[in-house]
Design a protein around this motif. Sequence first.
Motif, mmCIF file in Angstrom:
data_model
loop_
_atom_site.group_PDB
_atom_site.id
_atom_site.type_symbol
_atom_site.label_atom_id
_atom_site.label_comp_id
_atom_site.label_asym_id
_atom_site.label_seq_id
_atom_site.Cartn_x
_atom_site.Cartn_y
_atom_site.Cartn_z
ATOM 1 N N SER A 1 -38.162 8.501 26.837
ATOM 2 C CA SER A 1 -38.682 9.636 27.277
ATOM 3 C C SER A 1 -37.647 10.672 27.203
ATOM 4 N N GLY A 2 -38.124 11.854 27.166
ATOM 5 C CA GLY A 2 -37.144 12.925 27.074
ATOM 6 C C GLY A 2 -37.595 14.199 28.010
ATOM 7 N N HIS A 3 -36.645 14.787 28.647
ATOM 8 C CA HIS A 3 -36.732 15.718 29.666
ATOM 9 C C HIS A 3 -36.370 17.178 29.061
ATOM 10 N N HIS A 4 -37.058 18.082 28.992
ATOM 11 C CA HIS A 4 -36.747 19.523 28.066
ATOM 12 C C HIS A 4 -36.623 18.913 26.696
ATOM 13 N N LEU A 5 -37.046 18.021 26.317
ATOM 14 C CA LEU A 5 -36.736 17.615 24.681
ATOM 15 C C LEU A 5 -37.997 16.844 24.194
ATOM 16 N N GLU A 6 -38.516 16.864 22.960
ATOM 17 C CA GLU A 6 -39.359 16.368 22.474
ATOM 18 C C GLU A 6 -38.821 15.219 21.744
ATOM 19 N N VAL A 7 -39.205 13.710 22.140
ATOM 20 C CA VAL A 7 -38.549 12.724 21.276
ATOM 21 C C VAL A 7 -39.090 12.411 19.918
ATOM 22 N N THR A 8 -38.321 12.707 19.037
ATOM 23 C CA THR A 8 -38.898 12.671 17.799
ATOM 24 C C THR A 8 -38.726 11.288 17.176
ATOM 25 N N PRO A 9 -39.269 10.966 16.099
ATOM 26 C CA PRO A 9 -39.319 9.578 15.546
ATOM 27 C C PRO A 9 -38.070 9.231 15.060
ATOM 28 N N ALA A 10 -37.338 10.362 14.618
ATOM 29 C CA ALA A 10 -35.746 9.929 14.076
ATOM 30 C C ALA A 10 -34.794 9.555 15.179
ATOM 31 N N ILE A 11 -35.011 10.296 16.475
ATOM 32 C CA ILE A 11 -34.180 10.079 17.685
ATOM 33 C C ILE A 11 -34.714 8.616 18.037
ATOM 34 N N GLU B 1 -35.948 6.089 16.443
ATOM 35 C CA GLU B 1 -35.404 5.076 15.548
ATOM 36 C C GLU B 1 -33.865 4.874 15.802
ATOM 37 N N TYR B 2 -33.291 6.079 16.137
ATOM 38 C CA TYR B 2 -31.695 6.048 16.053
ATOM 39 C C TYR B 2 -31.388 5.035 17.691
ATOM 40 N N VAL B 3 -32.149 5.345 18.378
ATOM 41 C CA VAL B 3 -31.910 4.725 19.817
ATOM 42 C C VAL B 3 -31.977 3.058 19.508
ATOM 43 N N GLN B 4 -33.380 2.921 18.893
ATOM 44 C CA GLN B 4 -33.628 1.530 18.717
ATOM 45 C C GLN B 4 -32.781 0.666 17.724
ATOM 46 N N SER B 5 -32.279 1.577 16.708
ATOM 47 C CA SER B 5 -31.440 0.682 15.944
ATOM 48 C C SER B 5 -29.654 0.542 16.779
ATOM 49 N N LYS B 6 -29.564 1.253 17.664
ATOM 50 C CA LYS B 6 -28.289 1.280 18.550
ATOM 51 C C LYS B 6 -28.589 0.215 19.441
ATOM 52 N N LEU B 7 -29.719 0.022 19.866
ATOM 53 C CA LEU B 7 -29.936 -0.921 21.117
ATOM 54 C C LEU B 7 -29.880 -2.283 20.459
ATOM 55 N N GLU B 8 -29.965 -2.616 19.061
ATOM 56 C CA GLU B 8 -30.026 -3.709 18.462
ATOM 57 C C GLU B 8 -28.563 -4.674 18.605
ATOM 58 N N ARG B 9 -27.622 -3.608 18.811
ATOM 59 C CA ARG B 9 -26.176 -4.398 19.060
ATOM 60 C C ARG B 9 -26.109 -4.795 20.407
ATOM 61 N N VAL B 10 -26.916 -4.158 21.635
ATOM 62 C CA VAL B 10 -26.890 -4.846 22.846
ATOM 63 C C VAL B 10 -27.541 -6.031 22.633
ATOM 64 N N ARG B 11 -28.780 -6.223 22.224
ATOM 65 C CA ARG B 11 -29.623 -7.415 22.047
ATOM 66 C C ARG B 11 -28.996 -8.371 21.175
ATOM 67 N N ARG B 12 -28.075 -8.280 20.325
ATOM 68 C CA ARG B 12 -27.486 -9.192 19.520
ATOM 69 C C ARG B 12 -26.350 -9.937 20.467
ATOM 70 N N HIS B 13 -25.843 -9.135 21.323
ATOM 71 C CA HIS B 13 -24.901 -9.874 22.344
ATOM 72 C C HIS B 13 -25.616 -10.799 23.372
ATOM 73 N N PHE B 14 -26.684 -10.142 23.966
ATOM 74 C CA PHE B 14 -27.422 -10.805 25.043
ATOM 75 C C PHE B 14 -28.837 -10.292 24.954
ATOM 76 N N ASP B 15 -29.596 -11.803 24.643
ATOM 77 C CA ASP B 15 -31.175 -11.430 24.493
ATOM 78 C C ASP B 15 -32.100 -11.536 25.534
ATOM 79 N N GLN B 16 -31.572 -11.867 26.765
ATOM 80 C CA GLN B 16 -32.424 -12.053 27.957
ATOM 81 C C GLN B 16 -32.615 -10.731 28.528
ATOM 82 N N VAL B 17 -32.875 -9.498 27.851
ATOM 83 C CA VAL B 17 -33.225 -8.280 28.522
ATOM 84 C C VAL B 17 -34.613 -8.351 28.932
ATOM 85 N N ILE B 18 -35.213 -7.690 30.038
ATOM 86 C CA ILE B 18 -36.292 -7.679 30.542
ATOM 87 C C ILE B 18 -37.041 -6.156 30.001
#
Length: 118
Positions: free
Chosen positions: A6-16, A18-35
């Motif tokens: 979500s964004g406050h005072h900001l529109e979350v564009t598809p590019a943003i 996608e960027y957040v999702q691609s960066k979160l793959e690094r965390v999911r690669r280390h630990f896959d038990q995220v709720i």
Amino acid sequence: MNLTISGHHLEVTPAIREYVQSKLERVRRHFDQVIDIAVILTVDNLTEKEKRQKAEINLRLPGKTINVNALSHDLYAAIDGLIDKLDRQVMKYKTQVQDHDHQAIKHLSEEELPAAAA
């Protein structure tokens, strides 16, 4: 796993997004038990020269919730700093969980006992 961006005072564009999702793959690669993951991106307009971009994340794991936030002049730099901090905390949590996952010495059989303990 639920992901909320979500964004406050900001529109979350598809590019943003996608960027957040691609960066979160690094965390999911280390630990896959995220709720659950909740990412909040904020733009604070203090003055024209001093715009601050803030990225926050709440990551729910079994038995723990990790809260991390990062500030920067650029939103992508704030997201990068956020993911770096989050990755370190997830790795720390993972080592804590793994350290407690050993058998007590009183439950081991005679063959499994170390030579010094026997």
